[in-house]
Scaffold this motif. Structure first.
Motif, PDB file in Angstrom:
ATOM      1  N   LEU A   1       0.822  -1.205   0.000  1.00 16.43           N
ATOM      2  CA  LEU A   1       0.000   0.000   0.000  1.00 16.43           C
ATOM      3  C   LEU A   1       0.858   1.258   0.000  1.00 16.43           C
ATOM      4  CD1 LEU A   1      -2.771  -1.051   2.569  1.00 16.43           C
ATOM      5  CD2 LEU A   1      -2.872  -1.113   0.074  1.00 16.43           C
ATOM      6  N   GLN A   2       2.003   1.201   0.661  1.00 16.97           N
ATOM      7  CA  GLN A   2       2.918   2.334   0.674  1.00 16.97           C
ATOM      8  C   GLN A   2       3.366   2.677  -0.737  1.00 16.97           C
ATOM      9  OE1 GLN A   2       6.233   1.665   3.285  1.00 16.97           O
ATOM     10  NE2 GLN A   2       4.941   1.186   5.039  1.00 16.97           N
TER      11      GLN A   2
ATOM     12  N   THR B   1      -1.429   4.607  -1.180  1.00 17.15           N
ATOM     13  CA  THR B   1      -2.825   4.413  -0.766  1.00 17.15           C
ATOM     14  C   THR B   1      -3.172   5.274   0.446  1.00 17.15           C
ATOM     15  OG1 THR B   1      -2.684   2.133  -1.537  1.00 17.15           O
ATOM     16  CG2 THR B   1      -4.510   2.674  -0.060  1.00 17.15           C
ATOM     17  N   THR B   2      -4.350   5.875   0.420  1.00 27.49           N
ATOM     18  CA  THR B   2      -4.811   6.679   1.553  1.00 27.49           C
ATOM     19  C   THR B   2      -5.609   5.811   2.518  1.00 27.49           C
ATOM     20  OG1 THR B   2      -6.899   7.299   0.513  1.00 27.49           O
ATOM     21  CG2 THR B   2      -4.978   8.718   0.082  1.00 27.49           C
ATOM     22  N   ILE B   3      -5.766   6.317   3.744  1.00 25.84           N
ATOM     23  CA  ILE B   3      -6.537   5.571   4.728  1.00 25.84           C
ATOM     24  C   ILE B   3      -8.007   5.526   4.335  1.00 25.84           C
ATOM     25  CG2 ILE B   3      -7.067   7.524   6.269  1.00 25.84           C
ATOM     26  CD1 ILE B   3      -6.088   3.926   7.261  1.00 25.84           C
TER      27      ILE B   3
ATOM     28  N   GLU C   1      -5.872  -3.684  11.021  1.00 30.89           N
ATOM     29  CA  GLU C   1      -4.581  -3.309  11.592  1.00 30.89           C
ATOM     30  C   GLU C   1      -4.098  -1.985  11.004  1.00 30.89           C
ATOM     31  OE1 GLU C   1      -2.286  -4.538  13.839  1.00 30.89           O
ATOM     32  OE2 GLU C   1      -3.890  -5.853  14.554  1.00 30.89           O
ATOM     33  N   VAL C   2      -4.300  -1.812   9.704  1.00 32.90           N
ATOM     34  CA  VAL C   2      -3.903  -0.556   9.058  1.00 32.90           C
ATOM     35  C   VAL C   2      -4.746   0.595   9.594  1.00 32.90           C
ATOM     36  CG1 VAL C   2      -3.678   0.644   6.844  1.00 32.90           C
ATOM     37  CG2 VAL C   2      -3.148  -1.794   6.991  1.00 32.90           C
TER      38      VAL C   2
ATOM     39  N   VAL D   1      -4.512  11.199   4.644  1.00 40.37           N
ATOM     40  CA  VAL D   1      -3.295  10.616   5.222  1.00 40.37           C
ATOM     41  C   VAL D   1      -3.002   9.295   4.520  1.00 40.37           C
ATOM     42  CG1 VAL D   1      -2.270   9.622   7.303  1.00 40.37           C
ATOM     43  CG2 VAL D   1      -3.625  11.708   7.460  1.00 40.37           C
ATOM     44  N   THR D   2      -1.761   9.115   4.090  1.00 39.98           N
ATOM     45  CA  THR D   2      -1.421   7.893   3.363  1.00 39.98           C
ATOM     46  C   THR D   2      -0.905   6.823   4.301  1.00 39.98           C
ATOM     47  OG1 THR D   2       0.874   8.541   2.952  1.00 39.98           O
ATOM     48  CG2 THR D   2      -0.778   9.279   1.352  1.00 39.98           C
ATOM     49  N   VAL D   3      -0.969   5.591   3.814  1.00 43.16           N
ATOM     50  CA  VAL D   3      -0.424   4.472   4.573  1.00 43.16           C
ATOM     51  C   VAL D   3       1.067   4.667   4.792  1.00 43.16           C
ATOM     52  CG1 VAL D   3      -0.041   1.972   4.539  1.00 43.16           C
ATOM     53  CG2 VAL D   3      -2.206   2.924   3.735  1.00 43.16           C
TER      54      VAL D   3
END
Length: 264
Positions: free
Chosen positions: A101-102, A106-108, A190-191, A257-259
């Motif tokens: 995802l990083q 990817t965003t939350i 968890e993310v 906010v991104t991962v």
């Protein structure tokens, strides 16, 4: 046109041959997965495993390190030590998924949208398959939720709220009876927990007591639907609940906010 010789074509790319330590790790991993050794048990001695696999001590220990990184082994030092089998935590999967995802930025908000797609069907399965114990456990979780809220008054500890919320979501997934769905959504949760930690540290009170009471009441409503075995109603209600929860979590521009920012 002249081809770029600096990069080999797919047809000429050489597949990397696995290292011996990787092959040993793969075999040990397979045996652990099939239950040859249970969590808490210690593998045979290094001498026995070296003879069994026909490898050197450094190669065997490199295989152990591979499995330690996967949280399948815990190598204890000392005369009474040795490689002890562990039950892998879902956080291990979240770390690997987090890397993927990083890379894609990817965003939350994107992660929460995926949860919104996957978790409500688990609520439907729970309603169809629930036991009396499931109802008691869900009810106990909300009891704790409300007790902590009342004790905290206006000074509710956000960390406690995060923990109790996660437990309720975990129960919905675990008791759905579908392990694949539970693991997939559990990794995403968890993310999301990482995101909540960002919110907790960035803002004194992520949620007001009135908002938490609303979410607690919504959890009670889900329990009623599950008790009535109303699968369609449980799925519909839990989707609405999660949409409300997401709006509260993603305020203050946290949707962007991104991962990467959370795992970095």
């Amino acid at each position: 046109m002249t081809s770029d010789l600096s990069e080999p074509s797919p047809a000429h790319q050489v597949t990397r041959k696995p290292k011996v330590s990787e092959l040993v790790a793969a075999e040990l991993r397979r045996q652990i997965a099939y239950g040859r050794w249970r969590a808490g048990e210690t593998l045979p001695s290094e001498a026995v495993l070296m003879e069994r696999f026909g490898v050197s001590r450094p190669t065997l220990r490199e295989a152990f390190r591979i499995l330690e990184a996967e949280s399948l082994l815990n190598v204890r030092r000392g005369s009474n030590g040795g490689p002890q089998v562990c039950t892998p935590d879902i956080a291990v999967g979240a770390r690997y998924v987090g890397v993927l995802l990083q890379v894609s930025g990817t965003t939350i908000a994107d992660v929460l949208e995926a949860r919104l797609t996957l978790e409500p069907p688990a609520a439907a399965l729970l309603a169809a398959r629930r036991t009396d114990q499931d109802l008691r456990d869900l009810g106990d979780c909300v009891d704790d939720f409300e007790r902590v809220l009342e004790e905290g008054g206006d000074g509710l500890d956000a960390g406690v709220w995060v923990s109790l919320t996660q437990r309720f979501h975990d129960l919905v997934l675990e008791r759905s009876g579908n392990q694949t769905l539970a693991v997939q959504v559990g990794v995403l949760w968890e993310v999301v927990t990482r995101h909540v930690s960002v919110a907790v540290h960035g803002f004194a009170s992520p949620l007001r007591p009135a908002e938490i009471r609303q979410l607690a009441g919504s959890c009670r409503r889900l329990i009623s639907l599950v008790e009535a075995r109303d699968a369609a109603g449980a799925e519909r209600h839990w989707r609405e609940h999660m949409q409300t929860e997401a709006r509260l979590l993603l305020r203050d521009d946290l949707a962007a906010v991104t991962v990467l920012e959370m795992f970095g």
